[in-house]
Design a protein around this motif. Structure first.
Motif, PDB file in Angstrom:
ATOM      1  N   GLN A  69       0.825  -1.209   0.000  1.00 39.41           N
ATOM      2  CA  GLN A  69       0.000   0.000   0.000  1.00 39.41           C
ATOM      3  C   GLN A  69       0.859   1.259   0.000  1.00 39.41           C
ATOM      4  OE1 GLN A  69      -2.778   0.307   3.275  1.00 39.41           O
ATOM      5  NE2 GLN A  69      -3.275   2.454   2.829  1.00 39.41           N
ATOM      6  N   ILE A  70       1.909   1.269   0.810  1.00 43.18           N
ATOM      7  CA  ILE A  70       2.797   2.425   0.863  1.00 43.18           C
ATOM      8  C   ILE A  70       3.565   2.553  -0.442  1.00 43.18           C
ATOM      9  CG2 ILE A  70       4.807   3.419   2.032  1.00 43.18           C
ATOM     10  CD1 ILE A  70       3.790   2.181   4.621  1.00 43.18           C
ATOM     11  N   ALA A  71       4.060   1.429  -0.962  1.00 47.34           N
ATOM     12  CA  ALA A  71       4.831   1.455  -2.210  1.00 47.34           C
ATOM     13  C   ALA A  71       4.000   2.023  -3.356  1.00 47.34           C
ATOM     14  CB  ALA A  71       5.311   0.046  -2.549  1.00 47.34           C
ATOM     15  N   ALA A  72       2.740   1.607  -3.462  1.00 50.93           N
ATOM     16  CA  ALA A  72       1.886   2.071  -4.559  1.00 50.93           C
ATOM     17  C   ALA A  72       1.624   3.572  -4.448  1.00 50.93           C
ATOM     18  CB  ALA A  72       0.569   1.303  -4.547  1.00 50.93           C
ATOM     19  N   THR A  73       1.400   4.053  -3.228  1.00 53.65           N
ATOM     20  CA  THR A  73       1.159   5.480  -3.028  1.00 53.65           C
ATOM     21  C   THR A  73       2.390   6.301  -3.422  1.00 53.65           C
ATOM     22  OG1 THR A  73      -0.355   4.987  -1.213  1.00 53.65           O
ATOM     23  CG2 THR A  73       0.495   7.229  -1.343  1.00 53.65           C
ATOM     24  N   LEU A  74       3.559   5.836  -3.018  1.00 49.43           N
ATOM     25  CA  LEU A  74       4.790   6.555  -3.350  1.00 49.43           C
ATOM     26  C   LEU A  74       5.073   6.525  -4.847  1.00 49.43           C
ATOM     27  CD1 LEU A  74       7.110   5.381  -0.424  1.00 49.43           C
ATOM     28  CD2 LEU A  74       5.963   7.589  -0.667  1.00 49.43           C
ATOM     29  N   GLU A  75       4.794   5.398  -5.486  1.00 48.86           N
ATOM     30  CA  GLU A  75       5.034   5.324  -6.933  1.00 48.86           C
ATOM     31  C   GLU A  75       4.138   6.306  -7.677  1.00 48.86           C
ATOM     32  OE1 GLU A  75       5.021   2.261 -10.731  1.00 48.86           O
ATOM     33  OE2 GLU A  75       4.936   1.444  -8.694  1.00 48.86           O
ATOM     34  N   SER A  76       2.888   6.430  -7.260  1.00 51.20           N
ATOM     35  CA  SER A  76       1.990   7.391  -7.897  1.00 51.20           C
ATOM     36  C   SER A  76       2.534   8.806  -7.763  1.00 51.20           C
ATOM     37  CB  SER A  76       0.592   7.306  -7.273  1.00 51.20           C
ATOM     38  OG  SER A  76      -0.006   6.057  -7.542  1.00 51.20           O
ATOM     39  N   TYR A  77       3.066   9.103  -6.582  1.00 53.77           N
ATOM     40  CA  TYR A  77       3.627  10.432  -6.364  1.00 53.77           C
ATOM     41  C   TYR A  77       4.837  10.674  -7.264  1.00 53.77           C
ATOM     42  CZ  TYR A  77       6.160  14.276  -4.270  1.00 53.77           C
ATOM     43  OH  TYR A  77       6.859  15.454  -4.096  1.00 53.77           O
ATOM     44  N   VAL A  78       5.741   9.704  -7.351  1.00 47.64           N
ATOM     45  CA  VAL A  78       6.946   9.869  -8.174  1.00 47.64           C
ATOM     46  C   VAL A  78       6.571  10.076  -9.633  1.00 47.64           C
ATOM     47  CG1 VAL A  78       9.013   8.705  -9.026  1.00 47.64           C
ATOM     48  CG2 VAL A  78       8.445   8.611  -6.600  1.00 47.64           C
ATOM     49  N   ARG A  79       5.623   9.303 -10.132  1.00 47.56           N
ATOM     50  CA  ARG A  79       5.228   9.440 -11.538  1.00 47.56           C
ATOM     51  C   ARG A  79       4.563  10.795 -11.788  1.00 47.56           C
ATOM     52  NH1 ARG A  79       5.756   4.965 -14.686  1.00 47.56           N
ATOM     53  NH2 ARG A  79       6.264   3.013 -13.627  1.00 47.56           N
ATOM     54  N   TRP A  80       3.805  11.294 -10.816  1.00 46.33           N
ATOM     55  CA  TRP A  80       3.214  12.632 -10.944  1.00 46.33           C
ATOM     56  C   TRP A  80       4.303  13.704 -10.930  1.00 46.33           C
ATOM     57  CZ3 TRP A  80       3.259  16.341  -6.865  1.00 46.33           C
ATOM     58  CH2 TRP A  80       2.483  17.484  -7.087  1.00 46.33           C
ATOM     59  N   HIS A  81       5.273  13.547 -10.045  1.00 43.80           N
ATOM     60  CA  HIS A  81       6.310  14.559  -9.854  1.00 43.80           C
ATOM     61  C   HIS A  81       7.311  14.582 -11.007  1.00 43.80           C
ATOM     62  CE1 HIS A  81       8.562  16.997  -6.696  1.00 43.80           C
ATOM     63  NE2 HIS A  81       9.421  16.934  -7.702  1.00 43.80           N
ATOM     64  N   LEU A  82       7.784  13.418 -11.428  1.00 44.57           N
ATOM     65  CA  LEU A  82       8.863  13.350 -12.415  1.00 44.57           C
ATOM     66  C   LEU A  82       8.414  12.889 -13.800  1.00 44.57           C
ATOM     67  CD1 LEU A  82      11.805  11.833 -10.332  1.00 44.57           C
ATOM     68  CD2 LEU A  82      11.347  14.220 -10.866  1.00 44.57           C
ATOM     69  N   GLU A  83       7.237  12.308 -13.894  1.00 49.09           N
ATOM     70  CA  GLU A  83       6.715  11.814 -15.174  1.00 49.09           C
ATOM     71  C   GLU A  83       7.685  10.838 -15.833  1.00 49.09           C
ATOM     72  OE1 GLU A  83       3.900  15.199 -16.968  1.00 49.09           O
ATOM     73  OE2 GLU A  83       5.992  15.848 -16.794  1.00 49.09           O
ATOM     74  N   THR A  84       8.217   9.930 -15.034  1.00 50.97           N
ATOM     75  CA  THR A  84       9.121   8.926 -15.575  1.00 50.97           C
ATOM     76  C   THR A  84       9.065   7.672 -14.718  1.00 50.97           C
ATOM     77  OG1 THR A  84      11.355   8.613 -16.448  1.00 50.97           O
ATOM     78  CG2 THR A  84      11.192   9.578 -14.256  1.00 50.97           C
ATOM     79  N   ASP A  85       9.665   6.607 -15.200  1.00 49.30           N
ATOM     80  CA  ASP A  85       9.651   5.317 -14.526  1.00 49.30           C
ATOM     81  C   ASP A  85      10.633   5.345 -13.347  1.00 49.30           C
ATOM     82  OD1 ASP A  85       9.768   2.674 -13.741  1.00 49.30           O
ATOM     83  OD2 ASP A  85      10.076   1.873 -15.760  1.00 49.30           O
ATOM     84  N   PRO A  86      10.179   5.047 -12.128  1.00 50.32           N
ATOM     85  CA  PRO A  86      11.098   5.044 -10.976  1.00 50.32           C
ATOM     86  C   PRO A  86      12.257   4.060 -11.132  1.00 50.32           C
ATOM     87  CG  PRO A  86       8.815   5.012 -10.225  1.00 50.32           C
ATOM     88  CD  PRO A  86       8.790   4.797 -11.707  1.00 50.32           C
ATOM     89  N   ALA A  87      12.129   3.053 -11.995  1.00 56.61           N
ATOM     90  CA  ALA A  87      13.217   2.103 -12.210  1.00 56.61           C
ATOM     91  C   ALA A  87      14.429   2.763 -12.857  1.00 56.61           C
ATOM     92  CB  ALA A  87      12.741   0.932 -13.067  1.00 56.61           C
TER      93      ALA A  87
ATOM     94  N   CYS B 146       6.062  24.058  -9.035  1.00 55.95           N
ATOM     95  CA  CYS B 146       5.090  23.243  -9.750  1.00 55.95           C
ATOM     96  C   CYS B 146       5.756  22.226 -10.669  1.00 55.95           C
ATOM     97  CB  CYS B 146       4.149  24.126 -10.573  1.00 55.95           C
ATOM     98  SG  CYS B 146       3.201  25.295  -9.568  1.00 55.95           S
ATOM     99  N   VAL B 147       5.133  21.067 -10.783  1.00 58.43           N
ATOM    100  CA  VAL B 147       5.665  19.998 -11.635  1.00 58.43           C
ATOM    101  C   VAL B 147       5.343  20.234 -13.107  1.00 58.43           C
ATOM    102  CG1 VAL B 147       5.552  18.290  -9.790  1.00 58.43           C
ATOM    103  CG2 VAL B 147       3.597  18.558 -11.330  1.00 58.43           C
ATOM    104  N   ARG B 148       4.453  21.142 -13.372  1.00 56.95           N
ATOM    105  CA  ARG B 148       4.110  21.490 -14.751  1.00 56.95           C
ATOM    106  C   ARG B 148       3.607  22.924 -14.760  1.00 56.95           C
ATOM    107  NH1 ARG B 148      -0.051  18.025 -13.044  1.00 56.95           N
ATOM    108  NH2 ARG B 148      -2.069  19.069 -12.795  1.00 56.95           N
ATOM    109  N   GLU B 149       3.383  23.452 -15.953  1.00 59.63           N
ATOM    110  CA  GLU B 149       2.839  24.802 -16.054  1.00 59.63           C
ATOM    111  C   GLU B 149       1.462  24.829 -15.394  1.00 59.63           C
ATOM    112  OE1 GLU B 149       2.406  28.338 -19.412  1.00 59.63           O
ATOM    113  OE2 GLU B 149       2.799  26.264 -20.023  1.00 59.63           O
ATOM    114  N   ALA B 150       1.254  25.784 -14.509  1.00 59.33           N
ATOM    115  CA  ALA B 150       0.036  25.802 -13.704  1.00 59.33           C
ATOM    116  C   ALA B 150      -1.055  26.634 -14.362  1.00 59.33           C
ATOM    117  CB  ALA B 150       0.335  26.349 -12.314  1.00 59.33           C
ATOM    118  N   ASP B 151      -2.280  26.319 -14.018  1.00 56.04           N
ATOM    119  CA  ASP B 151      -3.438  27.116 -14.390  1.00 56.04           C
ATOM    120  C   ASP B 151      -3.567  28.236 -13.360  1.00 56.04           C
ATOM    121  OD1 ASP B 151      -5.917  28.236 -14.849  1.00 56.04           O
ATOM    122  OD2 ASP B 151      -6.972  26.327 -15.074  1.00 56.04           O
TER     123      ASP B 151
END
Length: 418
Positions: free
Chosen positions: A131-149, A319-324
């Motif tokens: 559960q913790i791993a999945a939550t952190l992976e979602s955050y990393v993909r949102w933040h960096l937009e790349t594969d944590p591997a 911001c991780v991307r251009e903001a509205d």
């Protein structure tokens, strides 16, 4: 150490290297900085007398080695109550605010953790319960937009996910696990307010701001006899072609230009730009300065930092991307709501720039190969500027140790790299 020390890069690392080289006895020191003033990425733009800071930058409190070094050379710092928090998502999908903790708080028990299978960020995340791993992976993909591997595990530090608070844990059992299991201690945390810890209670900022700090340090270096060459772009190939056993080089700048001159392919980097928006603050009834990290993986802002400069109160949205700009004020008010009610004025500055603080695994391997080639070519007389560590204190310790070793070393140069 050789009789001459040349430091390429006039950011904080280069400045501290010059002070340390002088302390160790060198009296022929040159700093070469490509911009028109010292400070590097930590030097903010000034608009209407206020600093437009691109992020949350400050120094440690009492006993901080960097503060002590800079204070010895005339810098002045002001301490403050170090206030920070984080916003996460609870098991019911609602936002959860955690005071005095800058990492993610995940509504899960403290399940058993283990040693990561390899040095990737993906392996570090997989060391947690699912559960913790999945939550952190979602955050990393949102933040960096790349594969944590593809990312090195040490990127957890600048991502602020190096430790997680399992909010459903029994605190006594969690404290016991941290005391007895090194990996539980490495991966789990208990917020300062719940643990009784007193570390990080205070921090420091330069009196008058960062621009004043760096201008003052420029003067201090000059008084020591250090030559400061501004608007000076050092061609790496020209530097590599030199064979001067009387010169120690500290490369405190971006190492990317060194790969090709040393016969190496430039490794793939994490190509990620971040957007910053600085707002004037009309009113805030909470502490200042203060910052809040966003781990909900929602919106555009990953951190809000409220500070004072030039008699004004400002808040920067990183911001991780251009903001509205229609929804960004709501994001900022939500993030800072745990500390106080925020009334915003207009946007006074915005910027977009790449950040190279999240290393790929390829970059870490490439830097190791580059260090090896530089050692073959220059021996101990070429000092990398602590490229890999994120923390300022770790950078200082690494460079200082290398300067001390260079002072004792016999210059050794071998055949030039191709």
């Amino acid at each position: 150490m050789s009789s001459r020390v040349r430091i390429v890069g006039g950011g904080l690392t280069g400045i501290l290297a010059a002070f340390e080289a002088h302390r160790l006895g060198s009296r022929d020191i040159t700093i070469q900085e490509r911009f028109e003033a010292l400070g590097g990425v930590a030097r903010p733009k000034i608009i209407h007398g206020a600093e437009m800071r691109d992020g949350c930058v400050y120094f440690g409190g009492a006993g901080d080695a960097i503060v002590e070094t800079l204070t010895a050379h005339g810098a002045r710092f002001e301490t403050f109550d170090n206030r920070f928090g984080s916003l996460s998502t609870g098991a019911d999908g609602k936002r959860v605010f955690t005071w005095d903790f800058g990492g993610p708080a995940i509504d899960a028990p403290a399940g058993k953790v283990g040693r990561p299978a390899d040095d990737s960020l993906a392996a570090r995340l997989a060391a947690y319960p699912p559960q913790i791993a999945a939550t952190l992976e979602s955050y990393v993909r949102w933040h960096l937009e790349t594969d944590p591997a593809l990312i090195h595990g040490e990127a957890a530090i600048p991502l602020a996910i190096n430790r997680v608070f399992p909010a459903a844990a029994d605190l006594a059992a969690l404290a016991s696990a941290k005391a007895n299991d090194p990996w539980a201690d490495e991966l789990y945390a208990i917020p300062r307010g719940l643990s009784g810890r007193t570390a990080n209670v205070t921090a420091a900022l330069p009196a008058g701001g960062f621009a004043k700090l760096f201008d003052g340090l420029h003067g201090a270096l000059t008084r020591l006899g250090v030559k400061v060459e501004l608007n000076c772009l050092v061609p790496p190939r020209q530097l590599m072609a030199q064979d001067d056993p009387e010169e120690t080089i500290v490369w405190a700048a971006n190492p990317t230009p060194l790969f090709k001159p040393m016969g190496l392919s430039t490794p793939s980097l994490v190509k990620k730009s971040f957007f910053t928006y600085v707002y004037a603050v009309e009113a805030f009834d909470g502490p200042c300065p203060v910052y809040v990290q966003n781990f909900t993986a929602q919106g555009a802002t990953f951190r809000a930092y409220l500070y004072e400069s030039g008699g004004q109160t400002l808040v920067v949205a990183e911001c991780v991307r251009e903001a509205d700009l229609k929804t960004l004020p709501t994001e900022l008010r939500t993030l800072l709501s745990g500390f106080g009610a925020l009334k915003l004025g207009p946007v006074v500055h915005s910027d977009a720039q790449p950040r190279w603080i999240y290393h790929s695994r390829a970059a870490i391997d490439g830097l190791a190969a580059l260090r090896g080639k530089l050692t073959e070519r220059f021996g101990g007389q070429f000092i990398p500027g602590a490229w890999e560590p994120y923390a300022k204190s770790a950078k200082l310790a690494e460079v200082n140790a290398a300067l001390a070793m260079a002072r004792q070393a016999t210059p050794a140069r071998v055949a030039k790299a191709g």
